[in-house]
Structure formats: C-alpha cells, structure tokens
Design an enzyme around this catalytic site. Structure first.
Site, PDB file in Angstrom:
ATOM      1  N   ASP A 136      20.483 -10.826  12.841  1.00 55.37           N
ATOM      2  CA  ASP A 136      21.072 -11.827  11.955  1.00 55.37           C
ATOM      3  C   ASP A 136      20.207 -12.084  10.736  1.00 55.37           C
ATOM      4  O   ASP A 136      20.694 -12.525   9.699  1.00 55.37           O
ATOM      5  CB  ASP A 136      21.347 -13.113  12.727  1.00 55.37           C
ATOM      6  N   ARG A 186      32.270 -13.762  13.319  1.00 58.19           N
ATOM      7  CA  ARG A 186      30.827 -13.889  13.506  1.00 58.19           C
ATOM      8  C   ARG A 186      30.221 -12.495  13.411  1.00 58.19           C
ATOM      9  O   ARG A 186      30.956 -11.506  13.305  1.00 58.19           O
ATOM     10  CB  ARG A 186      30.444 -14.613  14.818  1.00 58.19           C
ATOM     11  N   GLY A 187      28.892 -12.438  13.451  1.00 59.41           N
ATOM     12  CA  GLY A 187      28.217 -11.165  13.241  1.00 59.41           C
ATOM     13  C   GLY A 187      27.729 -11.114  11.804  1.00 59.41           C
ATOM     14  O   GLY A 187      28.492 -11.375  10.869  1.00 59.41           O
ATOM     15  N   ALA A 188      26.457 -10.771  11.638  1.00 62.43           N
ATOM     16  CA  ALA A 188      25.842 -10.896  10.318  1.00 62.43           C
ATOM     17  C   ALA A 188      26.594 -10.132   9.222  1.00 62.43           C
ATOM     18  O   ALA A 188      26.931 -10.727   8.181  1.00 62.43           O
ATOM     19  CB  ALA A 188      24.378 -10.460  10.397  1.00 62.43           C
ATOM     20  N   GLN A 244      29.737 -12.841  23.951  1.00 65.17           N
ATOM     21  CA  GLN A 244      30.139 -11.792  22.995  1.00 65.17           C
ATOM     22  C   GLN A 244      30.085 -10.402  23.630  1.00 65.17           C
ATOM     23  O   GLN A 244      30.856  -9.519  23.260  1.00 65.17           O
ATOM     24  CB  GLN A 244      29.224 -11.806  21.761  1.00 65.17           C
ATOM     25  N   ASN A 300      17.897 -12.590  16.132  1.00 66.23           N
ATOM     26  CA  ASN A 300      19.165 -12.065  16.639  1.00 66.23           C
ATOM     27  C   ASN A 300      19.632 -13.023  17.732  1.00 66.23           C
ATOM     28  O   ASN A 300      18.953 -13.983  18.100  1.00 66.23           O
ATOM     29  CB  ASN A 300      18.986 -10.627  17.161  1.00 66.23           C
ATOM     30  N   LYS A 301      20.787 -12.745  18.274  1.00 69.82           N
ATOM     31  CA  LYS A 301      21.415 -13.608  19.279  1.00 69.82           C
ATOM     32  C   LYS A 301      20.436 -13.995  20.382  1.00 69.82           C
ATOM     33  O   LYS A 301      19.646 -13.173  20.837  1.00 69.82           O
ATOM     34  CB  LYS A 301      22.608 -12.857  19.869  1.00 69.82           C
ATOM     35  N   ARG A 306      26.492 -21.717   8.757  1.00 69.85           N
ATOM     36  CA  ARG A 306      25.608 -21.212   9.814  1.00 69.85           C
ATOM     37  C   ARG A 306      24.285 -20.811   9.175  1.00 69.85           C
ATOM     38  O   ARG A 306      24.259 -19.969   8.280  1.00 69.85           O
ATOM     39  CB  ARG A 306      26.257 -20.025  10.557  1.00 69.85           C
TER      40      ARG A 306
END
Lengths: 351, 351
Positions: A242, A52-54, A202, A252-253, A95
C-alpha cells in the site's frame, strides 16, 4: 449483467461521466456493480472498501477528480481548479495508508494546473483523458510487473500470498497475482496458498475467487496457518503493497509483517509486487507511514455475525509495516529492486 | 440454569453417573450444558469440540472411562476391564494431538488393572473415584501452575495469548489464563491482547468471554495483527499446549508457531503453561507429534456463513509445532522448566 472473464475483468472504469466499479464487499457471492455519479459517492465507496487495493485506489482517485471536473459548475478555469483541489482533499482523506490515492489525485491536479489559463471545457476534457490514460497505464504496469516477477516464481512449487493484490486491487491483472498470472501464462505450474486475511477476508473472498476463475490451483488457509506451511511447504511469498518508503520498508495489509518474519526465519524468499506509484520517496522509513485504524466492529463481526462477547474491546489497525530487511526483492513495472533499497528504488522511480 | 461465576466455573463435571459439560461451541452467545450418558456421546462431544483444551480432555477421558464402568453390563472384573479398554480406544481415537486424552485413559485403566481380581462394583467405584480425584487434581495443578507463572507476568504491561488455555480448557482456572488470573489476584495489573484464533475462534469466543467475566482488560485482535503488536507493544506471550515433546517442542493450536517466531524476533518472552500431564516423554521431538487434520468446512465457513467461493480447496491442520528454541520457559504445576528442556522437563515429570 455480463460477467467478464477474469483476464478481461476491470475493477473500475469510466462510463460516460460516471464511475462504475465492482462492489468488492459482495464478492464472492455476487458480482455487483456500483455506479458513482459524484465525488462523495465515490469517496463513500472507497471508505466502505467497495473498491480497495493500492493501484485501484490510485485510479479511483483519478476518476474521482474527473467526476469533479464533469460535475463542477465553475464558470472559469480558476474556479474549476479550486473545485478539483477540493475533491482531491475529500479523496485523500478517505484512507490514509495507500499512497496511490494521493498519487492519483496529484497526477490529475498537476495536469489541470498546467492548463491554468484554459477554459473549463478544455481543462475538463484534459482531466477526463488523463484519468483514462492513468487507468490504461495501470494495467500496462501490472502486465510489465508480472513479466519481471514471473522469473522469480518457482516452477512446481508452492507460493503463499496474503490479502488480495489481484486484478481486483488494480484496474486489471493485478500486482502479486499479476506475477503469478504471468508465470502461469509462461507455462510454470505451482500451487497457491491463500491467507484468508481477517478481518476483511480479502484472501478468502477475492484472491480465492480470482484464482478459481483463472484455474490456478489454490488452497485457502487461515492467517494463523501461514507460519506452519512456511516452515515446510512454501518456496516463495508474493504480496502487494500500500506504500513503500524510500528505504524499502513496506506497508501492506495487516498480517503481512508476520508472514515476512516467518518466511525469513525459514529461508523462504519474500517478494513485494507493486507499481512505482506505490513507492513514496518522501517518506524515509516505514515508521513515518500513517497506519489506518478502522472500526473494531469489523473485527468482532464476521459476515454480519457477532463472534465475541459483549464488553470486549477490539483493535483494528488495517496495515502493518514490514521492515526492508525482510524483503527479498520489490517487483515493479520498471524492473526488480533489491537491497540496498534506498538506491535501487530511487533509480527505478526516477528512471 | 444458574450461570456460575468464572472462578467457580467448572468446564466438565461428574453428576450421578453422567458427565455434564459446558458446550463450548455455543459460547459466548449461550451458556448451555451438554449431558453425556455414554462413552459414544462423550466421544462425539469431544470430536465436535463441545469440550476442548488439553487438560479438560484429560479429565473428559477419565470421566469417559468412568461412564464405561457405570454403564458396563460385565459380570466379572475381567469383562469389565475389557469394556474399559474398549472405551479407552474410542476416546483416544477422538483427537490425536492432545496427549492428555491418552494420559487420562491410561490413568484410569492402570487403576482398574491394579484391581484385576476384584468384583465389578469394587472396580467400578474405584474408577469413578479415580476420575473424580483426577478432576480435582487438574484444578489444583492449574492453581499451582498459576502461582509459579505469575512471577513472569509483567506488572503494567501487555500480554498476548493465542487460543483458549483458560478455565474452559481445563476443569477450572486454566493454564495460560491461570497464570494471568494468579498474577491479577496478586495485584498485578496488565492488559491482554487476545488472538481471535481462526478457524474455531476460541480466542474471540472463549478467552474474551473469560477475561470479560474476570474483569481483566482485554482487546480482541485478528491472528494477523499479533505480529504487528509484538513489534512494539507486548511484554510477554503466554499460551497453553496440547503436547510437549521430551526436547521441549510444543504442539499447540494452529497459529502458535508464528506468534513464537515473531516474539523471539522482537525479544518478547514466549511462555508455555501446561500441567506435566501434557509432557509426553515418549515423544523425542515435535516432529513425532501427530497433527490433527480437521474438516476444511471449518475454514470456509464462519459462524455458519460461507466466506469463500465454490471450487476453492481449504486446509485445516488444527495444531502446529513450535520448536523448543522459541520457548522461553514452560510453566508447570511443579515449577518452571527452562532450556535445556530434555533435562528440565524430565526432572519435573519424574519428580
């Protein structure tokens, strides 16, 4: 299994026709490696947030197209391109919020399309080489971004971060944590407050792990504590992204927006660190960014233990949108953008 | 064991010389009752958060003094008063932020002091009767507070709450949830967003449990999601308080301040529901309220499972302070206070 040191660590890599990646759902308790032999296996790993993570998702998408190229049984270039396009649809659907997935797919497909008349081995090799180059470029971008951002990190103060925009969110080095790594390498000293970042933790699991490995002093806090510390003890916030809209709104998250509002209220600069591949000029404002809804099960359970009574519903938007007016600056590998973002972002992306 | 219905539920009660209380650390999985025979046992239950919530702690303190009176082997009134004062010191020291603990102790000690010349059985009986009366008054106060606050609850909208200011935080009915219960009883219909409230998960475990029992529609969210929903979907916030300074600054469960800032930023009214016993006129502003620091272990573990790597520090301020400028109104059993709070609170407390 050899445990790489953090600065040499790769989150995802290509290994002789397979994709290997660190299983981020098992950190910090175990550093396990997942091997994906097919696009479907990789798509499943992405959906399950093993990677995960852009920026990492952009590289994963490129490697996914490379996997499709290697596995394809197409007899000619046209059929191979059709297979790659199909793989792109599977990968893009995993996603919806992180634009880097689409970006990574598109980078590979356009490379393949340029070779439309070529034979299968030629296209296949070009796609694999393109994915490897994209992964290398991601790491270079993080290091460049880190150097640009390091100037903004206070020496001797406290920095707050949310979620994980570290080496684990990219191929290596990281974006928000890349900025902190670069500042630390320059000799600046500071303390990092790490939001645990429920529901997926995270911050607690990944960012804390990276900072401990790096030897940067870190204190874990719950997400609800961030505002309390922003009121008195924090000199800067640095987070990843993201997707960034053309006007500078930042997806973002989940939890980022609240941090940004409280930071602004207390005069604390709020920095977003992201490669230009995260900027989506086709999206005018944050309102147009699709927000992924994940399973409520991830909210009512922590570490496999149910925390809420039967019969209660739960919501799980995985991201939120921080309007550009709360963002002090956006740090990219090509330099730092400031308001008005419609101009500054376009200049950086098109430069 | 009989499970009481929620509206009849008591959180803590006196039973023939013993204190019984619901063990809130075991909810929602189990409704277990703890029996405390001594002040030390009760103090331990308070420190361990088996009983928590400002109004409930006020009643627990009063019952603690009653326990001391019943257990004391003093031969005369003076020695008994000394024993009660000693018990008061033990109880006050358990948790520093909730002023209701001190308030409950002081209510009982002043009652005992008025009987300074009386014999032991007379003082003992007066203290027990006083504690019982205080517990009854707490429930009446919550119901009155609920009626005052019900007018502020939107009909057909969404209300957000943080932590648990429900029946479990008082003897019964609750403060913030008392307001929602009263509005629901009046026929208003609404939906409640429940912040899970890390690290102790009072929202997920206790508020969600109360609302499910009550049949009020509720959706659990993580603390980081609150801001996202405040931006678009919430019409009011209602929370409790652990101590309110003379100027209207509110100490409440960690995470409250961030909710208040984001609510104000989005034009969402932010209501605090608390009995006047929570107002501490001796404290001029929130800066003078002591903030309890609890064990970092409660941050790095969830439901007994460690969530963070070895070597990372954690902070655990259990409360934060919301400055009065973010508070739309304070709902008490004697009416609703609005800014300027220095005047309105004093009027209500001294009325």
């Amino acid at each position: 299994m050899t445990v790489a040191t953090s600065t040499a660590m790769r989150t995802i890599w290509w290994d002789a026709g397979r994709v290997r990646l660190i299983d981020q759902t098992r950190l910090p308790h175990e550093l396990a490696i997942v091997v994906c032999e097919t696009v479907d296996e990789l798509a499943s790993a992405i959906r399950g947030m093993r990677v995960r993570g852009a920026p990492a998702l952009g590289v994963a998408a490129a490697f996914g197209i490379a996997l499709a190229a290697v596995r394809s049984e197409a007899r000619d270039g046209g059929a191979l391109l059709a297979d790659l396009a199909g793989a792109g649809r599977v990968l893009r659907a995993t996603r919806p919020t992180a634009v880097n997935l689409s970006w990574g797919v598109e980078q590979m497909l356009s490379r393949a399309r340029q070779l439309a008349g070529a034979d299968v081995p030629t296209i296949r090799q070009a796609v694999v080489n393109g994915a490897l180059a994209l992964a290398e470029a991601d790491e270079r971008a993080c290091r460049a971004l880190g150097r640009h951002g390091a100037d903004l990190v206070p020496d001797g103060g406290t920095v707050l971060t949310h979620c994980n925009a570290g080496a684990l969110a990219a191929v290596a080095y990281g974006t928000a944590l890349g900025v902190l790594r670069a500042a630390w390498e320059q000799g600046k000293r500071f303390h990092v407050l790490v939001d645990e970042t429920r529901p997926f933790l995270q911050g607690a699991r990944l960012t804390a792990w990276e900072l401990v490995q790096e030897g940067i002093p870190a204190t874990l806090i719950t997400d609800g504590m961030a505002a309390h510390f922003l009121k008195a003890q924090v000199q800067a916030v640095v987070v990843g992204a993201d997707r960034i809209a053309a006007n500078g709104d930042v997806a973002n998250k989940i939890g980022t927006y609240g941090v940004a509002v409280v930071a602004k209220e207390n005069g604390v600069p709020f920095y977003v660190a992201a490669p230009t591949s995260t900027v989506d000029l086709s999206v005018p404002t944050g309102e147009h960014i699709p927000i992924e809804e994940r399973s409520p099960d991830e909210v009512v359970h922590v570490a496999g233990v149910r925390i809420a009574p039967a019969g209660v519903a739960a919501a799980h938007p995985a991201f939120d949108v921080t309007p550009a007016r709360y963002v002090t600056a956006i740090i990219t590998e090509r330099g730092i953008a400031r308001a008005p973002y419609a101009d500054s972002l376009r200049r950086l992306v098109e430069s």
